[in-house]
Design a protein around this motif. Structure first.
Motif, PDB file in Angstrom:
ATOM      1  N   SER A 123       0.837  -1.221  -0.076  1.00 15.11           N
ATOM      2  CA  SER A 123      -0.112  -0.128   0.132  1.00 15.11           C
ATOM      3  C   SER A 123       0.748   1.314  -0.093  1.00 15.11           C
ATOM      4  O   SER A 123       0.699   2.210  -0.782  1.00 15.11           O
ATOM      5  CB  SER A 123      -0.936  -0.082   1.167  1.00 15.11           C
ATOM      6  OG  SER A 123      -1.781  -1.098   1.193  1.00 15.11           O
ATOM      7  N   VAL A 124       1.965   1.344   0.728  1.00 16.12           N
ATOM      8  CA  VAL A 124       2.639   2.511   0.892  1.00 16.12           C
ATOM      9  C   VAL A 124       3.583   2.729  -0.341  1.00 16.12           C
ATOM     10  O   VAL A 124       3.716   3.726  -0.664  1.00 16.12           O
ATOM     11  CB  VAL A 124       3.838   2.372   2.163  1.00 16.12           C
ATOM     12  CG1 VAL A 124       3.025   2.337   3.360  1.00 16.12           C
ATOM     13  CG2 VAL A 124       4.552   0.974   2.157  1.00 16.12           C
ATOM     14  N   VAL A 125       4.005   1.746  -0.811  1.00 19.43           N
ATOM     15  CA  VAL A 125       4.644   1.965  -2.375  1.00 19.43           C
ATOM     16  C   VAL A 125       3.550   2.562  -3.294  1.00 19.43           C
ATOM     17  O   VAL A 125       3.972   3.414  -4.073  1.00 19.43           O
ATOM     18  CB  VAL A 125       4.958   0.453  -2.936  1.00 19.43           C
ATOM     19  CG1 VAL A 125       5.539   0.460  -4.470  1.00 19.43           C
ATOM     20  CG2 VAL A 125       6.064  -0.262  -1.878  1.00 19.43           C
ATOM     21  N   LEU A 126       2.206   1.811  -3.626  1.00 18.28           N
ATOM     22  CA  LEU A 126       1.395   2.703  -4.325  1.00 18.28           C
ATOM     23  C   LEU A 126       0.972   4.051  -3.835  1.00 18.28           C
ATOM     24  O   LEU A 126       1.260   4.990  -4.694  1.00 18.28           O
ATOM     25  CB  LEU A 126      -0.160   1.931  -4.451  1.00 18.28           C
ATOM     26  CG  LEU A 126       0.197   0.422  -4.593  1.00 18.28           C
ATOM     27  CD1 LEU A 126      -1.188  -0.318  -4.450  1.00 18.28           C
ATOM     28  CD2 LEU A 126       0.088   0.429  -6.139  1.00 18.28           C
ATOM     29  N   SER A 127       0.873   4.175  -2.591  1.00 17.19           N
ATOM     30  CA  SER A 127       0.634   5.599  -2.120  1.00 17.19           C
ATOM     31  C   SER A 127       1.678   6.538  -2.688  1.00 17.19           C
ATOM     32  O   SER A 127       1.698   7.719  -2.996  1.00 17.19           O
ATOM     33  CB  SER A 127       0.370   5.621  -0.566  1.00 17.19           C
ATOM     34  OG  SER A 127      -0.084   6.951  -0.056  1.00 17.19           O
ATOM     35  N   GLY A 128       3.111   6.380  -2.329  1.00 19.29           N
ATOM     36  CA  GLY A 128       4.299   7.373  -2.381  1.00 19.29           C
ATOM     37  C   GLY A 128       4.410   7.480  -3.952  1.00 19.29           C
ATOM     38  O   GLY A 128       4.575   8.541  -4.198  1.00 19.29           O
ATOM     39  N   TYR A 129       4.576   6.423  -4.624  1.00  9.34           N
ATOM     40  CA  TYR A 129       4.729   6.558  -5.934  1.00  9.34           C
ATOM     41  C   TYR A 129       3.772   7.215  -6.796  1.00  9.34           C
ATOM     42  O   TYR A 129       3.871   7.976  -7.905  1.00  9.34           O
ATOM     43  CB  TYR A 129       5.354   5.393  -6.444  1.00  9.34           C
ATOM     44  CG  TYR A 129       6.921   5.052  -6.355  1.00  9.34           C
ATOM     45  CD1 TYR A 129       7.848   5.476  -6.942  1.00  9.34           C
ATOM     46  CD2 TYR A 129       7.224   4.112  -5.145  1.00  9.34           C
ATOM     47  CE1 TYR A 129       9.104   5.045  -6.757  1.00  9.34           C
ATOM     48  CE2 TYR A 129       8.494   3.902  -4.829  1.00  9.34           C
ATOM     49  CZ  TYR A 129       9.448   4.262  -5.572  1.00  9.34           C
ATOM     50  OH  TYR A 129      10.795   4.210  -5.381  1.00  9.34           O
ATOM     51  N   GLN A 130       2.624   6.878  -6.274  1.00  3.57           N
ATOM     52  CA  GLN A 130       1.498   7.723  -7.350  1.00  3.57           C
ATOM     53  C   GLN A 130       1.423   9.164  -6.843  1.00  3.57           C
ATOM     54  O   GLN A 130       1.268   9.876  -7.800  1.00  3.57           O
ATOM     55  CB  GLN A 130      -0.155   7.158  -7.009  1.00  3.57           C
ATOM     56  CG  GLN A 130      -0.487   7.266  -5.588  1.00  3.57           C
ATOM     57  CD  GLN A 130      -1.384   8.630  -5.553  1.00  3.57           C
ATOM     58  OE1 GLN A 130      -1.617   9.147  -6.598  1.00  3.57           O
ATOM     59  NE2 GLN A 130      -1.647   9.209  -4.357  1.00  3.57           N
ATOM     60  N   PHE A 131       1.610   9.420  -5.756  1.00  2.00           N
ATOM     61  CA  PHE A 131       1.970  10.868  -5.539  1.00  2.00           C
ATOM     62  C   PHE A 131       3.103  11.581  -6.293  1.00  2.00           C
ATOM     63  O   PHE A 131       2.845  12.949  -6.803  1.00  2.00           O
ATOM     64  CB  PHE A 131       2.210  10.985  -3.852  1.00  2.00           C
ATOM     65  CG  PHE A 131       0.983  11.308  -3.028  1.00  2.00           C
ATOM     66  CD1 PHE A 131      -0.182  11.936  -3.306  1.00  2.00           C
ATOM     67  CD2 PHE A 131       0.956  10.395  -1.882  1.00  2.00           C
ATOM     68  CE1 PHE A 131      -1.414  12.241  -2.509  1.00  2.00           C
ATOM     69  CE2 PHE A 131      -0.118  10.492  -1.016  1.00  2.00           C
ATOM     70  CZ  PHE A 131      -1.352  11.245  -1.549  1.00  2.00           C
ATOM     71  N   VAL A 132       4.079  11.003  -6.229  1.00  2.00           N
ATOM     72  CA  VAL A 132       5.534  11.522  -6.823  1.00  2.00           C
ATOM     73  C   VAL A 132       4.683  11.797  -8.701  1.00  2.00           C
ATOM     74  O   VAL A 132       4.857  12.881  -9.104  1.00  2.00           O
ATOM     75  CB  VAL A 132       6.583  10.621  -7.049  1.00  2.00           C
ATOM     76  CG1 VAL A 132       7.558  10.966  -8.089  1.00  2.00           C
ATOM     77  CG2 VAL A 132       7.245  10.646  -5.530  1.00  2.00           C
ATOM     78  N   PHE A 133       4.518  10.730  -9.048  1.00  6.53           N
ATOM     79  CA  PHE A 133       3.739  10.779 -10.647  1.00  6.53           C
ATOM     80  C   PHE A 133       2.752  11.766 -10.833  1.00  6.53           C
ATOM     81  O   PHE A 133       2.865  12.652 -11.339  1.00  6.53           O
ATOM     82  CB  PHE A 133       3.349   9.130 -10.909  1.00  6.53           C
ATOM     83  CG  PHE A 133       2.684   9.223 -12.329  1.00  6.53           C
ATOM     84  CD1 PHE A 133       3.621   9.423 -13.514  1.00  6.53           C
ATOM     85  CD2 PHE A 133       1.258   9.239 -12.437  1.00  6.53           C
ATOM     86  CE1 PHE A 133       3.003   9.227 -14.650  1.00  6.53           C
ATOM     87  CE2 PHE A 133       0.766   9.439 -13.883  1.00  6.53           C
ATOM     88  CZ  PHE A 133       1.651   9.357 -15.167  1.00  6.53           C
ATOM     89  N   GLY A 134       1.672  11.571  -9.837  1.00  5.23           N
ATOM     90  CA  GLY A 134       0.661  12.815 -10.105  1.00  5.23           C
ATOM     91  C   GLY A 134       1.025  14.038  -9.747  1.00  5.23           C
ATOM     92  O   GLY A 134       0.757  15.024 -10.494  1.00  5.23           O
ATOM     93  N   GLY A 135       2.026  14.135  -8.819  1.00  2.00           N
ATOM     94  CA  GLY A 135       2.336  15.613  -8.390  1.00  2.00           C
ATOM     95  C   GLY A 135       3.343  16.318  -9.344  1.00  2.00           C
ATOM     96  O   GLY A 135       3.134  17.451  -9.580  1.00  2.00           O
ATOM     97  N   ILE A 136       3.959  15.466 -10.126  1.00  7.92           N
ATOM     98  CA  ILE A 136       5.040  16.049 -11.212  1.00  7.92           C
ATOM     99  C   ILE A 136       3.996  16.300 -12.254  1.00  7.92           C
ATOM    100  O   ILE A 136       4.377  17.329 -12.864  1.00  7.92           O
ATOM    101  CB  ILE A 136       6.008  14.779 -11.496  1.00  7.92           C
ATOM    102  CG1 ILE A 136       7.077  14.677 -10.395  1.00  7.92           C
ATOM    103  CG2 ILE A 136       6.686  15.011 -12.979  1.00  7.92           C
ATOM    104  CD1 ILE A 136       8.023  13.386 -10.898  1.00  7.92           C
ATOM    105  N   ILE A 137       2.909  15.623 -12.638  1.00 15.35           N
ATOM    106  CA  ILE A 137       2.055  15.988 -13.707  1.00 15.35           C
ATOM    107  C   ILE A 137       1.367  17.334 -13.478  1.00 15.35           C
ATOM    108  O   ILE A 137       1.264  18.158 -14.306  1.00 15.35           O
ATOM    109  CB  ILE A 137       1.105  14.864 -13.988  1.00 15.35           C
ATOM    110  CG1 ILE A 137       1.713  13.401 -14.360  1.00 15.35           C
ATOM    111  CG2 ILE A 137      -0.071  15.254 -14.939  1.00 15.35           C
ATOM    112  CD1 ILE A 137       2.284  13.520 -15.828  1.00 15.35           C
TER     113      ILE A 137
END
Length: 311
Positions: A200-214
């Motif tokens: 869960s934390v992998v999904l949470s952390g990396y989706q924030f990075v991806f979405g945040g950069i976009i």
């Protein structure tokens, strides 16, 4: 080897779900007054959509980085997704972060705060409907429906203001807020599905990075800018990033190990904490008083009703 988390007993109990979910809602409730302060400190105007998206993008990117960094330090290993998880991360990042918040900020610019809060309150009901009718994770029962109605009634009461309830409905205003609520609801169902295959934390952390950069790129090219950088504004930005990092990570763990309905219904606590903390931090007392107590009673009643359901 499947990298699924073990199922801690505490987070599947009613007490555990309630305490952790309320902690998440408390953190999210503190975000609203903190964001308002951030807009002032970073020189973001009320109708400056580009700068708001840029601000959110920087916040979520930082939230993702902090999540990955902290968990990696605790686990004493690099928190790296499996190759098969990148598609899930990108989908979550687009739906949970990019679509939800761009639609939300767009809608806020074209409708009243009252209608925004009330329409946004439908996200809990939508999340349960999607979980029950689309993904078939659980059954849609009358108790769940009644619980959602009670919780939504609390949201309406605490936010209702006749002066903000205009009769019109526009796609770029109320429609955008509704799309943001749907994006949140859909992301909840996807988190439950994807967390069976990846931590869960992998999904949470990396989706924030991806979405945040976009979002950061979108806000920048739309002409957004952030001024007023100083020690206190940076500290506030880090706090907002930590809110997202901690709250969404804990919420994702709850969604993985419990029926969506029993977790999502606690989202009705968000406006309760938002009003309470706005009263304390910003001295916004217009909605504070008997309406808060009545709304809290209805929300608690709705939570009790939904959590009485045995899956």
């Amino acid at each position: 080897m499947d990298r699924r988390e073990e199922k801690p007993k505490f987070i599947t109990t009613s007490l555990g779900i309630g305490l952790i979910a309320c902690l998440c809602c408390l953190l999210w409730g503190s975000a609203t007054p903190s964001i308002k302060i951030g807009y002032e400190w970073f020189g973001i105007g009320a109708n400056d959509l580009a700068s708001r998206i840029l601000f959110a993008g920087v916040r979520f990117t930082l939230a993702g980085v902090l999540t990955v960094l902290f968990v990696s330090l605790i686990a004493r290993k690099h928190l790296i997704p499996k190759k098969s998880s990148w598609g899930m991360i990108c989908k979550l990042g687009m739906i949970q972060t990019v679509f939800q918040y761009i639609f939300f900020y767009m809608g806020v610019a074209y409708t009243t705060g009252v209608k925004t809060a009330i329409i946004n309150g439908t996200q809990t009901f939508i999340a349960i409907l999607i979980a029950c009718l689309v993904f078939r994770y659980e059954k849609l029962t009358m108790k769940k429906v009644l619980g959602c109605i009670l919780g939504f009634a609390g949201v309406v009461i605490i936010n209702y203001d006749p002066s903000g309830m205009t009769g019109d409905f526009t796609l770029k205003g109320e429609g955008a807020i509704l799309l943001a609520a749907i994006a949140y609801a859909l992301s909840s169902a996807l988190v439950k599905k994807y967390s069976q295959k990846e931590e869960s934390v992998v999904l949470s952390g990396y989706q924030f990075v991806f979405g945040g950069i976009i979002m950061t790129i979108c806000g920048f090219f739309m002409g957004g800018q952030l001024s007023g950088w100083c020690v206190k504004s940076v500290i506030l930005l880090v706090y907002l990033a930590l809110i997202s990092s901690v709250a969404y990570s804990l919420w994702s763990v709850l969604l993985k190990h419990n029926p969506i309905g029993k977790v999502a219904v606690y989202s009705f606590m968000n406006p309760i904490f938002t009003v309470l903390l706005s009263y304390i931090i910003l001295d916004e007392s217009s909605s504070f008083g008997w309406r808060l107590l009545v709304a809290l009673g209805l929300v608690c009643g709705g939570i009790f009703m939904v959590n009485r359901v045995k899956e």
